[in-house]
Design a protein around this motif. Structure first.
Motif, PDB file in Angstrom:
ATOM      1  N   GLN A   1      25.917   1.573  -2.701  1.00  0.00           N
ATOM      2  CA  GLN A   1      25.515   2.734  -3.463  1.00  0.00           C
ATOM      3  C   GLN A   1      24.175   2.460  -4.148  1.00  0.00           C
ATOM      4  N   VAL A   2      23.180   3.261  -3.787  1.00  0.00           N
ATOM      5  CA  VAL A   2      21.853   3.088  -4.352  1.00  0.00           C
ATOM      6  C   VAL A   2      21.140   4.436  -4.355  1.00  0.00           C
ATOM      7  N   GLN A   3      20.355   4.673  -5.374  1.00  0.00           N
ATOM      8  CA  GLN A   3      19.529   5.865  -5.460  1.00  0.00           C
ATOM      9  C   GLN A   3      18.068   5.464  -5.287  1.00  0.00           C
ATOM     10  N   LEU A   4      17.343   6.258  -4.505  1.00  0.00           N
ATOM     11  CA  LEU A   4      15.972   5.945  -4.139  1.00  0.00           C
ATOM     12  C   LEU A   4      15.052   7.079  -4.557  1.00  0.00           C
ATOM     13  N   VAL A   5      13.920   6.734  -5.162  1.00  0.00           N
ATOM     14  CA  VAL A   5      12.948   7.721  -5.606  1.00  0.00           C
ATOM     15  C   VAL A   5      11.565   7.294  -5.142  1.00  0.00           C
ATOM     16  N   GLU A   6      10.954   8.104  -4.268  1.00  0.00           N
ATOM     17  CA  GLU A   6       9.627   7.811  -3.750  1.00  0.00           C
ATOM     18  C   GLU A   6       8.547   8.385  -4.662  1.00  0.00           C
ATOM     19  N   SER A   7       7.371   7.783  -4.593  1.00  0.00           N
ATOM     20  CA  SER A   7       6.203   8.286  -5.289  1.00  0.00           C
ATOM     21  C   SER A   7       4.954   7.777  -4.585  1.00  0.00           C
ATOM     22  N   GLY A   8       3.813   8.350  -4.924  1.00  0.00           N
ATOM     23  CA  GLY A   8       2.550   7.877  -4.397  1.00  0.00           C
ATOM     24  C   GLY A   8       1.935   8.734  -3.313  1.00  0.00           C
ATOM     25  N   GLY A   9       2.638   9.767  -2.876  1.00  0.00           N
ATOM     26  CA  GLY A   9       2.080  10.643  -1.863  1.00  0.00           C
ATOM     27  C   GLY A   9       0.946  11.485  -2.416  1.00  0.00           C
ATOM     28  N   GLY A  10       0.227  12.134  -1.519  1.00  0.00           N
ATOM     29  CA  GLY A  10      -0.875  12.975  -1.932  1.00  0.00           C
ATOM     30  C   GLY A  10      -1.746  13.372  -0.770  1.00  0.00           C
ATOM     31  N   LEU A  11      -2.905  13.908  -1.092  1.00  0.00           N
ATOM     32  CA  LEU A  11      -3.882  14.348  -0.106  1.00  0.00           C
ATOM     33  C   LEU A  11      -5.000  13.326  -0.019  1.00  0.00           C
TER      34      LEU A  11
END
Length: 122
Positions: A1-11
């Motif tokens: 059981q793990v929760q994952l949160v992505e970040s860093g995307g963009g144009l």
């Protein structure tokens, strides 16, 4: 059981770079094989990269070899995808994924993040 949160995307313009991050919950992050996948509009989800529990072994799709690098920090409970020499065809929603196991594979992942958008303009 793990929760994952992505970040860093963009144009970003073609030829540029981005680094995606995926933060995982809990103290068992080191038990998971981690992977990155992407899905472009109207297309199926495809494998991008994966690494083993220590980050010492990695695997990449042919389309990103030499341009993308997956890494992980088991103290920070974070996996990264460094993307260099970006191309318009890299435009997609990028997903972080985790699975219980020892082998790095392109399938069989159990947990998924919400995704982060990457758009590469020409």
């Amino acid at each position: 059981q793990v929760q994952l949160v992505e970040s860093g995307g963009g144009l970003v313009q073609a030829g540029g770079s981005l680094r995606l991050s995926c933060a995982a919950s809990g103290r068992t992050f080191g038990n998971y094989v981690m992977g990155w996948f992407r899905q472009a509009p109207g297309k199926e989800r495809e494998f991008v990269a994966a690494c083993d529990r220590r980050g010492t072994s990695t695997s990449y799709a042919d389309s990103v070899k030499g341009r993308f690098t997956i890494s992980r920090d088991n103290v920070k409970n974070t996996v990264y995808l460094q993307m260099n020499s970006l191309k318009p065809e890299d435009t997609a929603i990028y997903y972080c994924a985790a699975k219980v196991g020892l082998q790095i594979t392109s399938a069989g992942y159990d947990y998924w993040g919400q995704g982060t958008q990457v758009a590469v303009s020409s």
